[in-house]
Design a protein around this motif. Structure first.
Motif: not given
Length: 161
Positions: A150-155, A159-161
Protein backbone atom coordinates in the motif's frame (compact mmCIF):
# COMPACT_ATOMS: atom_id res chain seq x y z
CA UNK A 1 -5.67 5.42 -26.90
CA UNK A 2 -4.67 5.87 -23.27
CA UNK A 3 -7.03 5.36 -20.39
CA UNK A 4 -6.63 7.09 -17.04
CA UNK A 5 -6.77 4.79 -14.07
CA UNK A 6 -6.53 5.33 -10.38
CA UNK A 7 -4.63 3.56 -7.63
CA UNK A 8 -6.38 3.44 -4.29
CA UNK A 9 -5.09 2.35 -0.93
CA UNK A 10 -6.86 1.80 2.33
CA UNK A 11 -5.42 2.96 5.61
CA UNK A 12 -6.57 3.52 9.16
CA UNK A 13 -5.94 6.59 11.29
CA UNK A 14 -5.72 6.37 15.07
CA UNK A 15 -6.01 9.59 17.04
CA UNK A 16 -3.40 8.55 19.63
CA UNK A 17 -1.45 5.62 21.01
CA UNK A 18 -4.14 4.44 23.42
CA UNK A 19 -6.42 3.60 20.47
CA UNK A 20 -3.91 1.02 19.23
CA UNK A 21 -4.03 -2.62 20.34
CA UNK A 22 -1.81 -3.22 23.40
CA UNK A 23 0.81 -5.18 21.43
CA UNK A 24 1.10 -2.37 18.87
CA UNK A 25 1.31 0.25 21.63
CA UNK A 26 4.30 -1.68 22.97
CA UNK A 27 5.77 -1.81 19.47
CA UNK A 28 5.37 1.95 18.95
CA UNK A 29 6.85 2.63 22.38
CA UNK A 30 9.85 0.50 21.35
CA UNK A 31 10.16 2.62 18.19
CA UNK A 32 10.06 5.78 20.33
CA UNK A 33 12.83 4.40 22.53
CA UNK A 34 14.89 3.49 19.45
CA UNK A 35 14.38 7.03 18.14
CA UNK A 36 16.25 8.32 21.19
CA UNK A 37 19.35 6.39 20.05
CA UNK A 38 19.39 7.87 16.55
CA UNK A 39 22.66 9.41 15.42
CA UNK A 40 21.43 12.49 13.55
CA UNK A 41 23.90 15.34 14.08
CA UNK A 42 23.43 16.70 10.55
CA UNK A 43 19.68 16.57 9.92
CA UNK A 44 18.56 16.84 13.55
CA UNK A 45 15.82 14.43 12.42
CA UNK A 46 15.61 11.32 14.60
CA UNK A 47 13.72 8.24 13.46
CA UNK A 48 13.02 5.03 15.36
CA UNK A 49 11.61 1.79 14.00
CA UNK A 50 10.48 -1.37 15.77
CA UNK A 51 9.56 -4.70 14.22
CA UNK A 52 7.31 -7.37 15.68
CA UNK A 53 8.25 -10.88 14.59
CA UNK A 54 5.97 -13.92 14.55
CA UNK A 55 7.93 -15.25 17.55
CA UNK A 56 6.81 -12.23 19.59
CA UNK A 57 10.34 -10.81 19.54
CA UNK A 58 10.67 -7.05 18.95
CA UNK A 59 13.73 -5.67 17.19
CA UNK A 60 14.58 -2.01 16.76
CA UNK A 61 16.55 0.36 14.58
CA UNK A 62 17.32 4.06 14.47
CA UNK A 63 18.69 6.28 11.74
CA UNK A 64 22.47 6.50 11.64
CA UNK A 65 23.89 9.47 9.74
CA UNK A 66 27.38 10.02 8.40
CA UNK A 67 29.26 13.11 7.22
CA UNK A 68 29.41 11.36 3.83
CA UNK A 69 25.60 11.45 3.51
CA UNK A 70 25.06 8.38 1.31
CA UNK A 71 26.86 6.28 3.93
CA UNK A 72 24.10 6.74 6.51
CA UNK A 73 21.12 4.45 6.92
CA UNK A 74 17.46 5.03 7.81
CA UNK A 75 15.87 3.47 10.89
CA UNK A 76 13.56 1.23 8.88
CA UNK A 77 16.43 -0.39 6.98
CA UNK A 78 18.58 -0.74 10.11
CA UNK A 79 15.69 -2.61 11.79
CA UNK A 80 14.66 -4.77 8.84
CA UNK A 81 18.23 -5.73 7.88
CA UNK A 82 18.86 -6.65 11.52
CA UNK A 83 15.86 -8.99 11.35
CA UNK A 84 17.16 -10.55 8.16
CA UNK A 85 20.59 -11.10 9.70
CA UNK A 86 19.61 -12.28 13.19
CA UNK A 87 16.16 -13.81 12.65
CA UNK A 88 16.24 -15.06 9.03
CA UNK A 89 13.51 -17.66 9.51
CA UNK A 90 11.00 -15.43 11.30
CA UNK A 91 8.21 -13.56 9.58
CA UNK A 92 7.63 -9.89 10.22
CA UNK A 93 4.11 -9.18 11.46
CA UNK A 94 4.22 -5.43 11.98
CA UNK A 95 6.50 -2.43 11.92
CA UNK A 96 6.16 0.83 13.87
CA UNK A 97 7.96 4.02 12.85
CA UNK A 98 8.18 7.38 14.60
CA UNK A 99 10.12 10.56 13.86
CA UNK A 100 11.16 13.70 15.73
CA UNK A 101 12.77 16.91 14.52
CA UNK A 102 14.85 19.15 16.73
CA UNK A 103 13.67 22.10 14.60
CA UNK A 104 9.91 21.83 15.15
CA UNK A 105 7.31 19.48 16.62
CA UNK A 106 6.11 16.78 14.22
CA UNK A 107 2.41 16.23 14.85
CA UNK A 108 1.61 14.54 11.54
CA UNK A 109 2.46 10.94 10.58
CA UNK A 110 5.79 10.71 8.75
CA UNK A 111 6.02 8.06 6.04
CA UNK A 112 9.15 6.15 5.06
CA UNK A 113 11.45 7.27 2.23
CA UNK A 114 11.39 5.42 -1.09
CA UNK A 115 14.54 3.39 -0.39
CA UNK A 116 13.05 2.13 2.88
CA UNK A 117 9.73 1.30 1.21
CA UNK A 118 11.60 -0.73 -1.40
CA UNK A 119 13.56 -2.62 1.27
CA UNK A 120 10.41 -3.26 3.30
CA UNK A 121 8.63 -4.48 0.15
CA UNK A 122 11.45 -6.95 -0.51
CA UNK A 123 10.95 -8.56 2.90
CA UNK A 124 7.18 -8.63 2.48
CA UNK A 125 7.58 -10.40 -0.86
CA UNK A 126 10.22 -12.77 0.59
CA UNK A 127 7.90 -13.92 3.34
CA UNK A 128 4.75 -14.02 1.14
CA UNK A 129 2.79 -12.37 3.95
CA UNK A 130 1.75 -8.73 4.39
CA UNK A 131 3.56 -6.57 6.92
CA UNK A 132 1.35 -4.07 8.75
CA UNK A 133 3.04 -0.67 9.03
CA UNK A 134 2.18 1.94 11.66
CA UNK A 135 3.76 5.39 11.45
CA UNK A 136 3.55 8.67 13.32
CA UNK A 137 5.44 11.88 13.98
CA UNK A 138 6.60 12.73 17.48
CA UNK A 139 3.04 13.07 18.74
CA UNK A 140 -0.46 12.91 17.35
CA UNK A 141 -2.16 10.61 14.91
CA UNK A 142 -0.92 7.21 13.81
CA UNK A 143 -1.50 5.82 10.32
CA UNK A 144 -1.74 2.08 9.69
CA UNK A 145 -1.48 0.32 6.35
CA UNK A 146 -2.07 -3.43 6.25
CA UNK A 147 0.68 -4.07 3.72
CA UNK A 148 3.89 -2.45 2.52
CA UNK A 149 2.42 -2.77 -0.98
CA UNK A 150 0.00 0.00 0.00
CA UNK A 151 2.99 2.30 0.51
CA UNK A 152 4.65 1.35 -2.76
CA UNK A 153 2.19 0.77 -5.60
CA UNK A 154 3.89 -0.44 -8.78
CA UNK A 155 6.81 -1.68 -6.69
CA UNK A 156 9.76 -3.51 -8.19
CA UNK A 157 10.46 -7.07 -7.06
CA UNK A 158 12.31 -10.22 -8.04
CA UNK A 159 9.66 -11.43 -10.49
CA UNK A 160 11.02 -8.85 -12.96
CA UNK A 161 14.56 -10.20 -12.86
Amino acid sequence: MSKKQQVEIQFEVFENLVELPAQIQELMNSAKEAREHAYAPYSQFQVGAAILLDSGEITIGSNQENAAYPSGLCAERVAIFHCGAVFPNNKIQAMAITARSHNHELKEPIGSCGACRQSMAEYEQKQSKPIAVYFMGETGKIVKVSSVADLLPFGFDSKYL
